[in-house]
Design a protein around this motif. Structure first.
Motif, short mmCIF file in Angstrom:
data_model
loop_
_atom_site.label_atom_id
_atom_site.label_comp_id
_atom_site.label_asym_id
_atom_site.label_seq_id
_atom_site.Cartn_x
_atom_site.Cartn_y
_atom_site.Cartn_z
N LEU A 1 1.19 -9.47 -19.60
CA LEU A 1 0.77 -9.68 -18.06
C LEU A 1 -0.24 -8.60 -17.67
N GLU A 2 -1.03 -9.14 -16.80
CA GLU A 2 -2.22 -8.50 -16.32
C GLU A 2 -1.95 -8.56 -14.71
N PHE A 3 -2.06 -7.49 -13.98
CA PHE A 3 -1.98 -7.34 -12.78
C PHE A 3 -3.13 -6.56 -11.99
N GLY A 4 -3.52 -6.97 -11.04
CA GLY A 4 -4.80 -6.21 -10.61
C GLY A 4 -5.22 -6.80 -9.22
N ALA A 5 -6.32 -6.29 -8.61
CA ALA A 5 -6.68 -6.86 -7.23
C ALA A 5 -8.33 -6.51 -7.09
N ASN A 6 -8.89 -6.98 -6.18
CA ASN A 6 -10.40 -7.00 -5.95
C ASN A 6 -10.44 -6.02 -4.66
N ILE A 7 -11.29 -5.17 -4.79
CA ILE A 7 -11.49 -4.26 -3.58
C ILE A 7 -13.08 -4.27 -3.18
N ILE A 8 -13.30 -4.86 -2.02
CA ILE A 8 -14.45 -5.08 -1.08
C ILE A 8 -14.96 -3.87 -0.70
N TYR A 9 -16.35 -3.59 -1.26
CA TYR A 9 -17.07 -2.32 -0.56
C TYR A 9 -18.33 -2.90 -0.26
N LYS A 10 -19.07 -2.08 0.30
CA LYS A 10 -20.52 -2.14 0.65
C LYS A 10 -21.38 -2.26 -0.79
N ASN A 11 -22.63 -3.00 -0.88
CA ASN A 11 -23.44 -3.18 -1.84
C ASN A 11 -23.88 -1.80 -2.38
N ASP A 12 -24.00 -0.57 -1.58
CA ASP A 12 -24.46 0.39 -2.54
C ASP A 12 -23.33 1.18 -2.94
N ILE B 1 9.41 -9.25 -12.16
CA ILE B 1 8.07 -9.14 -11.51
C ILE B 1 8.34 -9.12 -9.78
N LYS B 2 9.13 -9.99 -9.26
CA LYS B 2 9.45 -10.39 -7.78
C LYS B 2 10.30 -9.11 -7.47
N PHE B 3 11.14 -8.61 -8.11
CA PHE B 3 12.16 -7.56 -7.61
C PHE B 3 11.52 -6.29 -7.76
N HIS B 4 10.51 -6.13 -8.51
CA HIS B 4 9.81 -4.59 -8.77
C HIS B 4 8.38 -4.67 -8.17
N TRP B 5 8.19 -5.52 -7.51
CA TRP B 5 6.73 -5.88 -6.62
C TRP B 5 6.14 -4.61 -6.37
N GLU B 6 7.00 -3.93 -5.55
CA GLU B 6 6.58 -2.69 -4.91
C GLU B 6 6.19 -1.71 -5.97
N TYR B 7 6.87 -1.50 -7.08
CA TYR B 7 6.61 -0.58 -7.97
C TYR B 7 5.20 -0.92 -8.75
N ILE B 8 4.92 -2.38 -9.16
CA ILE B 8 3.92 -2.56 -9.69
C ILE B 8 2.73 -2.27 -8.77
N VAL B 9 2.55 -2.53 -7.43
CA VAL B 9 1.71 -2.09 -6.57
C VAL B 9 1.32 -0.50 -6.63
N ALA B 10 2.70 0.26 -6.58
CA ALA B 10 2.23 1.54 -6.54
C ALA B 10 1.92 2.07 -7.89
N GLN B 11 2.00 1.59 -9.17
CA GLN B 11 1.30 1.87 -10.54
C GLN B 11 -0.05 1.57 -10.21
N TRP B 12 -0.39 0.57 -9.77
CA TRP B 12 -1.65 0.21 -9.53
C TRP B 12 -2.71 0.97 -8.91
N ASP C 1 -5.86 0.55 1.59
CA ASP C 1 -5.68 -0.61 2.55
C ASP C 1 -5.41 -2.10 1.59
N ARG C 2 -6.03 -1.95 0.61
CA ARG C 2 -5.96 -3.17 -0.22
C ARG C 2 -4.35 -3.32 -0.67
N ALA C 3 -4.20 -2.23 -1.14
CA ALA C 3 -2.73 -2.03 -1.72
C ALA C 3 -1.69 -2.66 -0.75
N ARG C 4 -1.83 -2.04 0.66
CA ARG C 4 -1.00 -2.41 1.81
C ARG C 4 -0.72 -4.07 1.89
N LYS C 5 -1.96 -4.81 1.76
CA LYS C 5 -1.89 -6.09 2.00
C LYS C 5 -1.39 -6.95 0.87
N LEU C 6 -1.18 -6.20 -0.29
CA LEU C 6 -0.62 -7.01 -1.37
C LEU C 6 0.92 -7.00 -1.27
#
Length: 326
Positions: A118-129, A218-229, A320-325
């Motif tokens: 399993l791979e889990f992750g997310a994209n975080i959008i920043y300014k170019n600099d 994965i469904k049951f432990h979703w919040e744990y996974i996001v917290a670990q990320w 902020d990205r994590a909260r939206k997940l």
């Protein structure tokens, strides 16, 4: 949040003829050639003969019950050229529902399927600099750091890579998933940072405390996974390599002058990413790390408080990205 996965189910039989999946795109002998493993392409919609499009691999053994699913659920759902969206909790449930329908099995049966990777992750959008963040990464606790030529940084536990961080837009650009106009527009405006954690069942058990490794877990432990990320993202060790803003009046020692000139030279060339491309892109250099690493270490930090503000902004947008997940 969930991206690449290897699912295994040992009870359900997939009727490939009823699903009209067509001919398998790969045949492999198993069990001393007495059985044949077949791979089919499973698309998100009903268009099974498209030349383009992201698919999951359905792997079955001829005449046997059970199946395997291999691929990226995120790309399957959003497409491989998407740099903004990730599977949040509700979308993950919808994704599993759609996959069950495409396989012609019940949702319950699919939720009970186990996973071996399993791979889990997310994209975080920043300014170019904020691309300079990749230059600031120097380590991760109890892991070996491995930098790749394509602006990708991996962290290894013994021989197994457990974490990876990279420029998502750059990855899409390399794969040819953008038009020329999109490349220029995105490169000038945003930096899409992707951070992923790679898990085997033993890792998943340590995070969640679960003895089972199924889609339902994965469904049951979703919040744990996001917290670990989030926790692992903050564990990345950063060193200040922001561009120097020192004035000439601040240069009071020989070391100050030397550091300032090194920074000016690197920045004039385009930063450490360009230096890295110069060294690692030279085919005549064998031990590239022996040349690049001393330059990286000699690139002095900007000693101003701006670095602390930079890190705080990095973390704020990650939270902020994590909260939206969720």
């Amino acid at each position: 949040m969930v991206c690449k996965i290897l699912l295994e189910n040992f009870t359900e039989k997939i009727n490939v003829e009823k699903l009209k999946l067509g001919l398998p795109f790969n045949l492999s002998p198993v069990n001393n050639h007495t059985e044949v493993s077949m791979k089919y392409k499973i698309y998100k919609d009903d268009q099974t003969r498209r030349k383009n499009g992201t698919f999951l691999q359905l792997i079955i053994v001829e005449g046997e019950k059970g199946f395997k699913i291999n691929g990226s659920l995120r790309k399957w759902w959003y497409g491989d050229a998407n740099y903004e969206d990730d599977l949040d909790f509700k979308t993950f449930i919808r994704c599993v529902k759609r996959l069950a329908k495409r396989l012609g099995i019940s949702e319950t049966a699919l939720w009970c399927s186990g996973f071996t990777y399993l791979e889990f992750g997310a994209n975080i959008i920043y300014k170019n600099d904020y691309r300079v963040l990749l230059d600031c990464i120097v380590g991760f606790p109890r892991r070996k750091i491995k930098s790749y030529q394509d602006e990708t940084i991996g962290f290894k536990l013994t021989k197994r890579e457990t974490h990876i961080i990279y420029d998502k837009v750059a990855e899409i650009r390399r794969s040819g998933g953008m038009y020329a106009g999109q490349k220029k527009d995105l490169d000038e405006k945003i930096f899409a940072l992707r951070f992923e954690i790679k898990l085997i069942p033993a890792d998943f058990g340590k995070i969640t405390g679960s003895e089972q490794c199924t889609l339902m877990d994965i469904k049951f432990h979703w919040e744990y996974i996001v917290a670990q990320w989030m926790y692992d993202f903050m564990e990345i060790e950063l060193y200040n390599r922001l561009p120097s803003t020192a004035a000439k009046s601040d240069l009071t020692t020989v070391t100050d002058i030397k550091d300032f000139l090194i920074v000016l030279g690197v920045e004039a060339y385009g930063g450490m990413r360009q230096v890295k491309a110069l060294v690692y892109g030279n085919k005549n250099i064998r031990k590239k790390g022996e040349i690049y690493n001393p330059i990286l270490e000699s690139y002095p930090p900007n000693r101003e408080p701006a670095f602390q503000d930079f890190k705080q902004d990095i973390y704020d947008q990650m939270f902020d990205r994590a909260r939206k997940l969720l």
